[in-house]
Design an enzyme around this catalytic site. Structure first.
Site, PDB file in Angstrom:
ATOM      1  N   HIS A   1       8.350   0.064  15.884  1.00 39.33           N
ATOM      2  CA  HIS A   1       8.417   1.641  15.496  1.00 39.33           C
ATOM      3  C   HIS A   1       9.460   2.307  14.274  1.00 39.33           C
ATOM      4  O   HIS A   1      10.061   2.571  14.793  1.00 39.33           O
ATOM      5  CB  HIS A   1       8.277   2.936  16.823  1.00 39.33           C
TER       6      HIS A   1
ATOM      7  N   GLU B   1       3.702  12.957  21.134  1.00 40.12           N
ATOM      8  CA  GLU B   1       4.933  13.092  20.970  1.00 40.12           C
ATOM      9  C   GLU B   1       5.107  14.929  20.188  1.00 40.12           C
ATOM     10  O   GLU B   1       5.533  15.334  21.327  1.00 40.12           O
ATOM     11  CB  GLU B   1       5.053  12.893  19.495  1.00 40.12           C
TER      12      GLU B   1
ATOM     13  N   HIS C   1       9.408   3.704  10.448  1.00 41.03           N
ATOM     14  CA  HIS C   1       8.996   4.443   9.460  1.00 41.03           C
ATOM     15  C   HIS C   1       9.737   3.211   8.382  1.00 41.03           C
ATOM     16  O   HIS C   1      10.655   4.307   8.032  1.00 41.03           O
ATOM     17  CB  HIS C   1       8.596   5.272   8.991  1.00 41.03           C
TER      18      HIS C   1
ATOM     19  N   HIS D   1       0.045   7.634  16.987  1.00 45.34           N
ATOM     20  CA  HIS D   1       0.874   8.426  17.077  1.00 45.34           C
ATOM     21  C   HIS D   1       0.230   8.603  17.874  1.00 45.34           C
ATOM     22  O   HIS D   1      -0.504   9.966  17.623  1.00 45.34           O
ATOM     23  CB  HIS D   1       1.659   8.795  16.210  1.00 45.34           C
TER      24      HIS D   1
ATOM     25  N   ASP E   1      12.248   4.488  15.148  1.00 43.32           N
ATOM     26  CA  ASP E   1      11.305   6.313  14.291  1.00 43.32           C
ATOM     27  C   ASP E   1      11.565   6.415  12.468  1.00 43.32           C
ATOM     28  O   ASP E   1      11.310   5.158  12.211  1.00 43.32           O
ATOM     29  CB  ASP E   1      10.799   7.074  14.825  1.00 43.32           C
ATOM     30  N   ASP E   2      12.981   6.846  12.328  1.00 43.88           N
ATOM     31  CA  ASP E   2      12.879   7.554  11.144  1.00 43.88           C
ATOM     32  C   ASP E   2      14.926   6.672  11.217  1.00 43.88           C
ATOM     33  O   ASP E   2      15.472   8.251  10.989  1.00 43.88           O
ATOM     34  CB  ASP E   2      12.505   8.229  10.652  1.00 43.88           C
TER      35      ASP E   2
END
Length: 335
Positions: free
Chosen positions: A13, A196, A15, A193, A274-275
């Site tokens: 996961h 969250e 991006h 997703h 994630d990011d």
């Protein structure tokens, strides 16, 4: 050398647009003649945002500098190199054709840069990378269906899954069933997703309404013991991103984060960044924090990697090769 240094890691996961470090975004912007506002960055070179909506806005603004295949190549290559340096042997990245289309880049050109980076990083660092094409929830179900249709009609062996990011609070998840069904019927793994920003009901709806085997985040399932039990029994994999959750303020501190509860409930958990530059993290940091902050043992972390490899949307031959690589790591006592 510590156990965590040599521990094999896998990420499901991240991006790719969100993996672009500020210094690289600035260089790409200059290369492409794109002016970025100074307000996007802090004085010491970090991204500026303060809540989920401003994070999405900063993410989109940083992504807007990506205009050519080589831009995606540069970001993907650096991300893979960084992951490999921290012991990752496999990663799946979410890639958004909608962000590419917003600046006039075709799906094929967008993929070409990612594919070139995957090949280069495999040859240089031994890391295996794959791509999950994602639609953006807040752009609506019609656009999601078009993304799925493009992916299915232009296949590539490195594109192994379909997912959905964006604002979980927009639309009903069932509205996106046609897009997910198209992808699943074509043999792609599916993830979405949920749990969250939205609560545990969003996880229940996702696993009930969509053909998914994984949930992006899913941490708020911990608020519903019956849902946790169902996730464990069904073997649904949670792509947990603790650093992201804490940075976005989902939980006030690590003690409140449910990572340990998810593991102890028998849920199939993976660790993810994630990011990473937005949240000051990396796959290596996520594993390190899982040990030092959340108290997970090395054996639990090894099982988390095994879960990620089992849940990866790869062909069986690649999965077996990855399992063999993971088994070959020399585990050393923690120093």
């Amino acid at each position: 050398m510590t156990t965590l240094t040599v521990l094999p890691k896998a990420e499901l996961h991240c991006h790719i647009e969100g993996a672009a470090a500020p210094d690289l975004v600035r260089r790409i912007a200059e290369r492409n003649g794109v002016a970025l506002p100074d307000s996007l960055f802090t004085a010491d070179g970090r991204y500026v945002w303060n809540d989920f909506q401003s994070f999405l806005a900063a993410y989109d603004l940083a992504s807007s500098v990506l205009r050519r295949p080589e831009d995606y190549r540069d970001i993907m290559y650096r991300y893979l190199a960084d992951c490999a340096a921290e012991g990752a042997i496999y990663v799946e990245v979410f890639s958004s054709p909608d962000h590419a289309a917003a600046v006039g880049m075709s799906y094929a050109d967008h993929l070409a840069g990612l594919i070139a980076a995957i090949d280069a990083a495999k040859a240089e660092f031994g890391i295996t990378g794959r791509i999950i094409v994602t639609c953006v929830r807040h752009l609506g179900p019609d656009r999601a269906l078009e993304v799925a249709r493009t992916m299915v009609s232009e296949p590539h062996p490195y594109v192994v899954g379909f997912g959905m990011g964006g604002d979980e609070r927009q639309y009903d998840v069932a509205d996106f069933l046609p897009a997910f069904r198209m992808a699943a019927d074509a043999g792609y793994g599916c993830t979405v997703h949920a749990g969250e920003v939205a609560g545990p009901d969003s996880v229940r709806e996702a696993i009930t309404r969509l053909p998914v085997t994984r949930i992006g985040h899913g941490v708020r399932a911990a608020e519903n013991p019956r849902l946790l039990d169902d996730l464990a029994k069904r073997g649904i994999v949670l792509e947990v991103c603790p650093g992201s959750n804490l940075a976005l303020g989902l939980y006030p501190n690590a003690e409140a984060h449910p990572l340990r509860r998810l593991v102890e409930a028998g849920c199939r958990v993976t660790l993810n960044s994630d990011d990473p530059p937005f949240f000051g993290t990396s796959i290596g940091k996520e594993y390190a924090d899982a040990a030092s902050v959340f108290g997970l043992e090395a054996e639990t972390l090894r099982r988390i990697t095994e879960t990620a490899l089992d849940a990866a949307f790869v062909d069986d031959e690649t999965r077996q090769e990855l399992r063999q690589r993971a088994a070959q790591f020399a585990y050393q006592p923690t120093s």
